[in-house]
Design a protein around this motif. Structure first.
Motif, PDB file in Angstrom:
ATOM      1  N   GLY A   6      -6.364 -10.063  -4.576  1.00 55.48           N
ATOM      2  CA  GLY A   6      -6.928  -9.223  -3.531  1.00 55.48           C
ATOM      3  C   GLY A   6      -6.345  -9.550  -2.174  1.00 55.48           C
ATOM      4  N   PHE A   7      -6.820  -8.827  -1.180  1.00 54.39           N
ATOM      5  CA  PHE A   7      -6.407  -9.059   0.200  1.00 54.39           C
ATOM      6  C   PHE A   7      -7.612  -8.850   1.104  1.00 54.39           C
ATOM      7  N   GLU A   8      -7.526  -9.406   2.292  1.00 56.37           N
ATOM      8  CA  GLU A   8      -8.532  -9.180   3.322  1.00 56.37           C
ATOM      9  C   GLU A   8      -7.829  -8.889   4.630  1.00 56.37           C
ATOM     10  N   GLY A  50      -8.991  -4.843  -2.091  1.00 53.19           N
ATOM     11  CA  GLY A  50      -9.339  -5.897  -1.157  1.00 53.19           C
ATOM     12  C   GLY A  50     -10.522  -5.524  -0.308  1.00 53.19           C
ATOM     13  N   GLN A  66      -5.852 -13.282  -1.475  1.00 49.78           N
ATOM     14  CA  GLN A  66      -6.813 -14.082  -2.230  1.00 49.78           C
ATOM     15  C   GLN A  66      -6.146 -14.470  -3.537  1.00 49.78           C
TER      16      GLN A  66
END
Length: 118
Positions: A6-8, A50, A66
């Motif tokens: 994932g990403f943030e 994300g 992540q």
């Protein structure tokens, strides 16, 4: 092997980021939980989803990946032993553990471990 899951996107103005990414890329943005908006970038399993969150004052903006690990405690120890700094210690959520670190060159990342479903 740690897998990027994932990403943030962190911002002090998450609503502006939400409007931008949903308008430009068509991302589907969920209702917020804890100043965090889950993001779906694809309707199948070909992409990485994300979230967009309001960054804390000491880490106000930026992008983090992540990385899913089998043991968050072991991964944190290895990361620190190799020069990383812990930004947010291990946090417990319903289905996972999460921690934020900064690598030796200043790049932020998250570690995530799924919780055992007993």
């Amino acid at each position: 092997m740690g897998k990027v899951v994932g990403f943030e996107l962190s911002s002090q103005d998450p609503q502006k980021a939400i409007e931008f990414y949903s308008s430009v890329f068509g991302w589907e943005i969920a209702e917020p939980q804890w100043d965090y908006w889950a993001v779906a970038t694809t309707s199948d399993d070909t992409g990485i989803n994300g979230g967009i969150g309001k960054g804390p004052n000491d880490h106000p903006h930026g992008t983090r990946i992540q990385i899913e690990v089998d043991s968050i405690d072991d991964a944190m120890e290895k990361a620190v032993n190799n020069g990383a700094l812990i930004v947010r210690d291990k946090m417990e959520f319903d289905s996972f553990y999460l921690a934020y670190l900064v690598d030796p060159v200043g790049l932020g990342f998250g570690l995530i471990q799924k919780r055992n479903e007993d």
